[in-house]
Enzyme design. Structure first.
Site, PDB file in Angstrom:
ATOM      1  N   GLY A 105       0.832  -1.195   0.000  1.00  0.00           N
ATOM      2  CA  GLY A 105       0.000   0.000   0.000  1.00  0.00           C
ATOM      3  C   GLY A 105       0.865   1.243   0.000  1.00  0.00           C
ATOM      4  N   GLY A 156      -0.454   7.429   2.458  1.00  0.00           N
ATOM      5  CA  GLY A 156       0.307   8.183   3.445  1.00  0.00           C
ATOM      6  C   GLY A 156       1.079   7.298   4.399  1.00  0.00           C
ATOM      7  N   ARG A 167     -19.776  14.864  13.504  1.00  0.00           N
ATOM      8  CA  ARG A 167     -20.263  14.143  12.331  1.00  0.00           C
ATOM      9  C   ARG A 167     -21.326  13.099  12.635  1.00  0.00           C
ATOM     10  NH1 ARG A 167     -14.596  13.145   9.064  1.00  0.00           N
ATOM     11  NH2 ARG A 167     -14.428  15.287   8.339  1.00  0.00           N
ATOM     12  N   HIS A 208     -17.519   6.828   5.332  1.00  0.00           N
ATOM     13  CA  HIS A 208     -16.414   7.741   5.054  1.00  0.00           C
ATOM     14  C   HIS A 208     -15.077   7.218   5.579  1.00  0.00           C
ATOM     15  CE1 HIS A 208     -14.570  11.551   4.199  1.00  0.00           C
ATOM     16  NE2 HIS A 208     -14.249  11.777   5.454  1.00  0.00           N
ATOM     17  N   GLU A 211      -5.230   3.420   8.009  1.00  0.00           N
ATOM     18  CA  GLU A 211      -6.645   3.061   8.192  1.00  0.00           C
ATOM     19  C   GLU A 211      -6.871   1.556   8.322  1.00  0.00           C
ATOM     20  OE1 GLU A 211      -9.321   4.967   5.414  1.00  0.00           O
ATOM     21  OE2 GLU A 211     -11.088   4.045   6.307  1.00  0.00           O
ATOM     22  N   ARG A 264     -13.667   8.701  14.932  1.00  0.00           N
ATOM     23  CA  ARG A 264     -12.439   9.409  14.608  1.00  0.00           C
ATOM     24  C   ARG A 264     -12.663  10.914  14.585  1.00  0.00           C
ATOM     25  NH1 ARG A 264     -10.233  11.592   9.753  1.00  0.00           N
ATOM     26  NH2 ARG A 264     -12.213  11.090   8.772  1.00  0.00           N
ATOM     27  N   LEU A 291      -4.835  11.627   8.984  1.00  0.00           N
ATOM     28  CA  LEU A 291      -3.582  11.931   8.275  1.00  0.00           C
ATOM     29  C   LEU A 291      -2.414  11.886   9.248  1.00  0.00           C
ATOM     30  CD1 LEU A 291      -4.363  14.816   5.727  1.00  0.00           C
ATOM     31  CD2 LEU A 291      -3.942  12.419   5.238  1.00  0.00           C
TER      32      LEU A 291
END
Lengths: 539, 236
Positions: free
Chosen positions: A8, A11, A266, A326, A350, A361, A367
């Site tokens: 992978g 980031g 959220r 999401h 993730e 989260r 990030l």
């Protein structure tokens, strides 16, 4: 010979690669796409660090916000380490050239995201993930990291609970290959793709690495926790950034009434929208009052996407929205060194559950996790590789096993169309394993998923060619999705309470006596899925 | 319901190439149309896809000879969809991007040597903000006519990225970056602007190349084309 193999190239993977390269390892990053095409590119909001550049802030405040948001499912030590390393991570990203937005005096600019007690998110306009990812990629190229792009990983090679490498399809040729390595870092992203058609994520977020990990002997944890973003475009699920609400956008129902404080966290906003939709209301985002000049200056992407996918101009019209999947909080359980239950196999980003997000989260922390824990995982994987003196045996058995598996898929009956099943899985997950869940529906979906699993050999592929066979890759992805769907469902069925992103109709409250600090764990024994609830690291 | 034509390729089939026509849903994006064909009509149709919102750079193709992101384009009646150019077609709309991506390494398009206590002002950051919006979709590379005659040309996106770091106050070693783009680099560009015309992010590689030329001259490099004119001039 590769010392450290990273699966992978987002980031977390690139941070791990750079870290391992730093100490002189031979490092390769392998992925089913090119690194710059990873999910990380889509992150907009920012990366948290208590720098205090735009008003008072402290590591303690960052820790407190994160612990609160985790609803007792975060590990305080891991959260503290993540937050303490935040400022240093930004300094490093700055040093390698990340084009952060700036304050007048040249310090990195910071803004406030939902759930944060200070302006803590460093950003690069609305392209934070994109610019961070590309800078990491440029750095990895500079340092001589090798890239195996468009290799689709099939399985980890594990002997006596020790990782030896992986098997993968080289997509260009269609050949199954083995890649040996002294240690491996999984950084393959989340599983929001289970909500097919109802996710902000890239079509590639199918959780392949997590599925391969449970097959290899790893434990998965807290898989039932999936974060829904309140505002995605209704037809496509494409994200409309939180900044639209942050700037003063309203949420309206069909009666043109506001029904929730748009700036709540959220999960709260997503739930309020969901209740409206359940009552038969349409829900809209209204940013008309912000004016064309403001929208063009601050929300140009949002305007473009609304025009493209909904055929409406948000300057003059209401934007039809719905909440969609999401971010997935659950993942591969890792210890404080980011090692999984399999020796030499590390996980970060993730795909991992390092217990910093818990039940929900906080924006800007993902990030940060990819960079800080990705880097740590790379360092630890390098140390492991340095100490390793294990002779790597012949890969022939593994190559044969997975080549035969692929060969078999080419002969599957293809009587049942898996694309159709993928759509119905997405529908079932969104409507029944989504924002608000109940036992009856969850059990119904679990039965359906078990049936899909049995029917896999009746599915299969229509494209029988070898070169770049995306029909084949998508079918294996679907198999991985089925594998993970079960773990999400058993977690959601067993958790008889509502906590953070997991909400149960029958149990609307947090049950701290029974579930406070209690995690769900899934693993496999002799091919059978096992599940239990328990405290962290008390097995 | 517009009909679109798709140029397909399969190395093992005879003939390897063919053009097929499909009816697609009105109002959908090209990427949605391709996905619809794959899932409902012909699962062998091969293309790349990712974010659906123009940031991952996976889905660039050519439509009627012009590069577009499939996720940001609405198909029109009679459109011809083809793979990008100057890369080997692997299958249908998927080309091998390996060679194009190598240009990043050749151009040394990274921050090589961080400068101690460098200050980046908002103006510094704005100067290359647009350049750092690049998503590496490869549209500019496919549109560049120089690559038709010189396959070794570094191409627009690598040069833009080189400039993005040359202009960065944090870079201490500008020289090695400028040295790296002399051969098959800035002087080979014809300044035709095709790259600028197709960039989905509004980047202008042509002007970045001009900036790099100026920088090159300042650092003692010469336009090799000018050299020959110079000696011609002395013959009078």
């Amino acid at each position: 010979m590769i010392d450290v193999l990273i699966v992978g190239g987002g980031g977390a993977g690139l941070s791990a690669a750079i870290a391992a390269k730093e100490v002189g390892m031979e490092v390769a990053v392998l992925g089913k796409t090119y690194p710059t095409r990873s999910q990380t590119s889509m992150a907009q909001g920012g990366i948290n660090a208590a720098l205090g550049n735009a008003g008072a802030d402290s590591v303690d405040a960052h820790v407190a916000d994160t612990i609160k948001s985790s609803h007792m499912l975060g590990d305080k030590e891991m959260i503290r380490r993540l937050c303490e390393k935040g400022p240093q991570a930004i300094r490093w990203l700055d040093e390698i050239g990340t084009p952060f937005s700036r304050l007048d005096d040249g310090r990195v600019a910071q803004r406030k995201l939902g759930g944060a007690s200070a302006k803590r998110a460093c950003y690069a306009q609305d392209y934070t993930g994109l610019k961070l990812l590309h800078t990491l990629h440029d750095t990895a190229l500079a340092r001589g990291v090798r890239f195996l792009n468009e290799y689709y990983m099939l399985n980890f090679i594990v002997e006596e609970n020790r990782v030896l490498g992986i098997t993968a399809i080289e997509m260009k040729s269609g050949e199954v290959k083995t890649v040996r390595s002294k240690s491996v870092v999984i950084a393959s992203g989340g599983y929001s793709g289970l909500y097919f058609g109802f996710t902000t994520n890239s079509s590639t977020s199918t959780g392949d690495g997590i599925a391969a990990a449970i097959r290899a002997g790893c434990v998965l944890s807290d898989m039932e926790f999936v974060q829904f973003h309140p505002t995605a475009l209704k037809k496509s699920g494409v994200l409309i950034s939180e900044s639209a609400r942050g700037a003063g956008g309203y949420l309206l129902n069909s009666k043109k009434e506001r029904f929730v404080d748009e700036l709540k966290p959220r999960d709260v906003v997503a739930r309020a929208i969901w209740e409206q939709i359940k009552e038969g209301e349409e829900v809209y985002l209204d940013i008309r009052h912000l004016g064309e000049a403001f929208i063009e200056q601050n929300l140009p992407q949002e305007r473009k996407l609304a025009k493209l996918y909904e055929g409406i101009d948000p300057v003059k019209e209401l934007v039809p929205i719905k909440p969609v999947a999401h971010y997935t909080m659950g993942g591969i359980e890792v210890d404080s060194t980011h090692m999984t239950k399999v020796e030499g196999l590390f996980a970060a980003g993730e795909c991992a559950n390092a217990y910093v997000h818990g039940a929900n989260r906080l924006g800007g922390n993902s990030l940060l996790e990819t960079v800080v824990f990705g880097y740590e995982a790379g360092e630890n994987a390098a140390s492991f590789a340095l100490k390793s003196n294990k002779k790597v045996p012949s890969m022939h058995t593994w190559l044969k096993r997975d080549s035969e598996f692929i060969g078999k898929i080419y002969q599957f009956a293809n009587q049942i169309d898996f694309y159709e099943k993928r759509t119905s899985l997405g529908n079932a997950f969104y409507h029944k394993v989504g924002i608000v869940r109940n036992e009856r529906d969850l059990k119904g979906v679990l039965a359906a998923v078990r049936r899909l699993h049995e029917e896999l050999p009746l599915m299969g592929i229509a494209d029988k060619s070898r070169e770049f066979n995306t029909n084949l890759v998508e079918f294996i992805e679907f198999g991985n999705m089925i594998e993970l769907a079960k773990t999400v469902l058993v977690g959601a069925i067993g958790r008889n309470e509502s906590r953070g992103a997991h909400q149960r109709e029958e149990f609307p409250d947090e049950d701290n006596e029974k579930f406070g600090g209690i995690h769900s764990f899934s693993w496999k024994e002799n091919g059978e899925l096992c599940n239990k609830f328990g405290g962290l690291r008390d097995e | 319901m517009p009909k679109i034509k798709i140029r397909r390729f399969d190395a093992k089939r005879k003939p390897q190439g063919l053009v097929q026509e499909w009816e697609v849903k009105e109002g959908s994006t090209l990427l949605e149309a391709l996905t619809f064909i794959k899932c409902e009509k012909d699962p062998s149709l091969t293309f790349r896809s990712g974010c659906r919102s123009s940031v991952c750079g996976s889905c660039a193709v050519r439509v009627n000879g012009k590069e577009v992101l499939a996720c940001a384009y609405k198909p029109q009646e009679g459109d011809l969809v083809e793979p990008r150019r100057f890369a080997k077609v692997i299958k249908d709309l998927v080309v091998d991007d390996t060679e194009a991506f190598k240009t990043l390494k050749l151009a040394k398009a990274w921050l090589g040597e961080p400068r101690e206590s460098a200050i980046v002002t908002p103006e510094d950051e704005k100067r290359t903000e647009r350049q750092s919006d690049c998503i590496l979709c490869g549209s500019c590379y496919s549109a560049c006519p120089v690559l038709e005659t010189n396959p070794a040309f570094l191409g627009p996106f690598a040069l833009t990225r080189d400039w993005r770091y040359v202009a960065d106050p944090r870079e201490n070693d500008i020289k090695s970056k400028v040295d790296a783009i002399q051969k098959n680099g800035v002087w080979d560009c014809t300044l035709c602007g095709e790259c600028t015309a197709v960039c989905p992010q509004g980047i202008d590689p042509k002007s970045d190349i001009l900036m790099l030329r100026t920088k090159s001259t300042q650092m003692g490099h010469m336009d090799p084309n000018m050299g020959s004119f110079g000696s011609f001039g002395l013959d009078f």
